[in-house]
Scaffold this active site. Structure first.
Site, PDB file in Angstrom:
ATOM      1  N   PHE A   1       0.844  -1.195   0.000  1.00 23.53           N
ATOM      2  CA  PHE A   1       0.000   0.000   0.000  1.00 23.53           C
ATOM      3  C   PHE A   1       0.876   1.240   0.000  1.00 23.53           C
ATOM      4  O   PHE A   1       1.873   1.307   0.714  1.00 23.53           O
ATOM      5  CB  PHE A   1      -0.884   0.059   1.255  1.00 23.53           C
ATOM      6  CG  PHE A   1      -1.994  -0.934   1.276  1.00 23.53           C
ATOM      7  CD1 PHE A   1      -3.202  -0.658   0.657  1.00 23.53           C
ATOM      8  CD2 PHE A   1      -1.847  -2.143   1.932  1.00 23.53           C
ATOM      9  CE1 PHE A   1      -4.239  -1.570   0.686  1.00 23.53           C
ATOM     10  CE2 PHE A   1      -2.883  -3.062   1.965  1.00 23.53           C
ATOM     11  CZ  PHE A   1      -4.077  -2.776   1.339  1.00 23.53           C
ATOM     12  N   ASP A   2       0.471   2.239  -0.770  1.00 19.88           N
ATOM     13  CA  ASP A   2       1.078   3.558  -0.670  1.00 19.88           C
ATOM     14  C   ASP A   2       0.513   4.193   0.603  1.00 19.88           C
ATOM     15  O   ASP A   2      -0.610   3.880   1.012  1.00 19.88           O
ATOM     16  CB  ASP A   2       0.725   4.395  -1.895  1.00 19.88           C
ATOM     17  CG  ASP A   2       1.380   5.767  -1.865  1.00 19.88           C
ATOM     18  OD1 ASP A   2       2.544   5.869  -1.446  1.00 19.88           O
ATOM     19  OD2 ASP A   2       0.721   6.734  -2.270  1.00 19.88           O
ATOM     20  N   LEU A   3       1.269   5.074   1.210  1.00 22.29           N
ATOM     21  CA  LEU A   3       0.825   5.694   2.457  1.00 22.29           C
ATOM     22  C   LEU A   3      -0.138   6.857   2.199  1.00 22.29           C
ATOM     23  O   LEU A   3      -1.314   6.794   2.539  1.00 22.29           O
ATOM     24  CB  LEU A   3       2.044   6.177   3.246  1.00 22.29           C
ATOM     25  CG  LEU A   3       1.773   6.808   4.601  1.00 22.29           C
ATOM     26  CD1 LEU A   3       1.123   5.823   5.548  1.00 22.29           C
ATOM     27  CD2 LEU A   3       3.076   7.337   5.193  1.00 22.29           C
ATOM     28  N   ASP A   4       0.356   7.911   1.570  1.00 21.24           N
ATOM     29  CA  ASP A   4      -0.428   9.128   1.372  1.00 21.24           C
ATOM     30  C   ASP A   4      -1.509   8.934   0.321  1.00 21.24           C
ATOM     31  O   ASP A   4      -1.229   8.548  -0.806  1.00 21.24           O
ATOM     32  CB  ASP A   4       0.476  10.284   0.941  1.00 21.24           C
ATOM     33  CG  ASP A   4       1.462  10.665   2.016  1.00 21.24           C
ATOM     34  OD1 ASP A   4       1.058  10.712   3.188  1.00 21.24           O
ATOM     35  OD2 ASP A   4       2.633  10.912   1.689  1.00 21.24           O
TER      36      ASP A   4
END
Length: 130
Positions: free
Chosen positions: A8-11
Protein backbone atom coordinates in the site's frame (compact mmCIF):
# COMPACT_ATOMS: atom_id res chain seq x y z
CA UNK A 1 -5.36 -16.63 -7.02
CA UNK A 2 -4.48 -15.80 -3.43
CA UNK A 3 -2.16 -12.87 -2.76
CA UNK A 4 0.61 -13.46 -0.26
CA UNK A 5 1.88 -9.88 -0.09
CA UNK A 6 -0.08 -6.64 -0.48
CA UNK A 7 1.69 -3.29 -0.82
CA UNK A 8 0.00 0.00 0.00
CA UNK A 9 1.08 3.56 -0.67
CA UNK A 10 0.83 5.69 2.46
CA UNK A 11 -0.43 9.13 1.37
CA UNK A 12 -3.85 9.14 -0.20
CA UNK A 13 -4.28 5.38 0.14
CA UNK A 14 -4.03 4.50 3.82
CA UNK A 15 -4.18 8.03 5.13
CA UNK A 16 -5.78 11.29 4.14
CA UNK A 17 -2.60 13.36 4.25
CA UNK A 18 -3.72 16.37 2.24
CA UNK A 19 -3.81 18.78 5.19
CA UNK A 20 -0.30 18.01 6.40
CA UNK A 21 1.24 18.10 2.95
CA UNK A 22 -0.49 21.25 1.72
CA UNK A 23 -0.04 23.24 4.93
CA UNK A 24 3.61 22.25 5.08
CA UNK A 25 4.22 23.16 1.43
CA UNK A 26 2.61 26.56 2.01
CA UNK A 27 4.79 27.05 5.10
CA UNK A 28 7.92 26.26 3.06
CA UNK A 29 6.90 28.54 0.20
CA UNK A 30 6.16 31.40 2.59
CA UNK A 31 9.53 30.94 4.33
CA UNK A 32 11.05 31.49 0.88
CA UNK A 33 8.97 34.63 0.30
CA UNK A 34 6.38 33.05 -2.02
CA UNK A 35 2.99 33.98 -0.57
CA UNK A 36 -0.68 33.95 -1.50
CA UNK A 37 -1.08 30.24 -2.21
CA UNK A 38 -4.03 28.22 -0.94
CA UNK A 39 -4.26 24.63 0.22
CA UNK A 40 -6.42 23.93 -2.83
CA UNK A 41 -3.66 25.13 -5.15
CA UNK A 42 -1.11 22.99 -3.32
CA UNK A 43 -3.01 19.72 -3.61
CA UNK A 44 -0.73 19.04 -6.57
CA UNK A 45 2.09 18.56 -4.03
CA UNK A 46 0.54 15.22 -3.08
CA UNK A 47 2.42 12.57 -5.00
CA UNK A 48 5.19 14.13 -7.11
CA UNK A 49 8.64 14.95 -5.75
CA UNK A 50 8.70 18.17 -3.72
CA UNK A 51 11.51 19.56 -5.86
CA UNK A 52 9.41 19.30 -9.00
CA UNK A 53 6.37 20.87 -7.33
CA UNK A 54 8.28 23.82 -5.91
CA UNK A 55 9.84 24.44 -9.31
CA UNK A 56 6.73 24.02 -11.47
CA UNK A 57 3.90 25.20 -9.22
CA UNK A 58 5.64 27.93 -7.25
CA UNK A 59 8.22 28.95 -9.86
CA UNK A 60 11.30 28.54 -7.71
CA UNK A 61 14.86 28.24 -8.94
CA UNK A 62 16.82 25.04 -8.26
CA UNK A 63 18.48 26.59 -5.22
CA UNK A 64 15.21 27.96 -3.86
CA UNK A 65 13.46 24.62 -4.34
CA UNK A 66 16.20 22.84 -2.40
CA UNK A 67 15.93 25.38 0.44
CA UNK A 68 12.14 25.06 0.41
CA UNK A 69 12.47 21.29 0.79
CA UNK A 70 14.57 21.85 3.92
CA UNK A 71 11.84 24.15 5.30
CA UNK A 72 9.22 21.57 4.34
CA UNK A 73 10.97 18.82 6.28
CA UNK A 74 11.45 21.17 9.25
CA UNK A 75 7.67 21.62 9.64
CA UNK A 76 6.61 18.17 8.50
CA UNK A 77 8.81 16.47 11.13
CA UNK A 78 7.36 18.76 13.82
CA UNK A 79 3.63 18.79 13.03
CA UNK A 80 2.84 17.95 9.42
CA UNK A 81 3.03 14.18 9.92
CA UNK A 82 0.29 14.42 12.56
CA UNK A 83 -2.07 16.32 10.26
CA UNK A 84 -3.39 13.17 8.69
CA UNK A 85 -6.03 10.60 9.43
CA UNK A 86 -6.54 6.99 8.55
CA UNK A 87 -9.29 6.52 5.97
CA UNK A 88 -12.45 4.78 7.17
CA UNK A 89 -12.35 1.05 6.50
CA UNK A 90 -8.56 0.78 6.30
CA UNK A 91 -8.05 -0.84 9.71
CA UNK A 92 -10.65 -3.54 9.00
CA UNK A 93 -9.21 -4.12 5.51
CA UNK A 94 -5.70 -4.58 6.90
CA UNK A 95 -6.97 -6.87 9.68
CA UNK A 96 -8.81 -8.98 7.12
CA UNK A 97 -5.77 -9.26 4.88
CA UNK A 98 -3.52 -10.25 7.78
CA UNK A 99 -6.12 -12.68 9.14
CA UNK A 100 -6.17 -14.39 5.74
CA UNK A 101 -2.40 -14.79 5.73
CA UNK A 102 -1.29 -11.86 3.58
CA UNK A 103 1.82 -9.88 4.42
CA UNK A 104 1.01 -6.17 4.37
CA UNK A 105 3.61 -3.47 3.74
CA UNK A 106 3.73 0.27 3.19
CA UNK A 107 5.72 1.56 0.22
CA UNK A 108 6.47 5.21 -0.40
CA UNK A 109 8.84 7.46 -2.29
CA UNK A 110 9.21 9.66 0.79
CA UNK A 111 12.54 9.90 2.59
CA UNK A 112 12.77 7.49 5.52
CA UNK A 113 12.05 10.15 8.14
CA UNK A 114 8.57 11.02 6.86
CA UNK A 115 6.96 7.56 6.87
CA UNK A 116 8.64 6.79 10.18
CA UNK A 117 7.19 9.95 11.67
CA UNK A 118 3.79 9.21 10.18
CA UNK A 119 3.84 5.76 11.72
CA UNK A 120 4.30 7.40 15.13
CA UNK A 121 0.78 8.78 14.67
CA UNK A 122 -1.38 6.81 17.09
CA UNK A 123 -4.00 5.89 14.49
CA UNK A 124 -1.36 4.62 12.07
CA UNK A 125 0.48 2.79 14.83
CA UNK A 126 -2.75 0.99 15.70
CA UNK A 127 -3.30 -0.23 12.14
CA UNK A 128 0.34 -1.14 11.60
CA UNK A 129 0.49 -3.28 14.75
CA UNK A 130 -2.75 -5.13 14.04
Amino acid sequence: MQYTTVLFDLDGTLTKSEEGITKTAIYAAEKMGFTGFTQEQFKVFIGPPLYDSFRKVVGMTEEQANQAIDHYHERFERVGWAENEVYAGIPSLLRSLKKNGARVAIVTAKPQVSPSASLKNSALRRIWTM
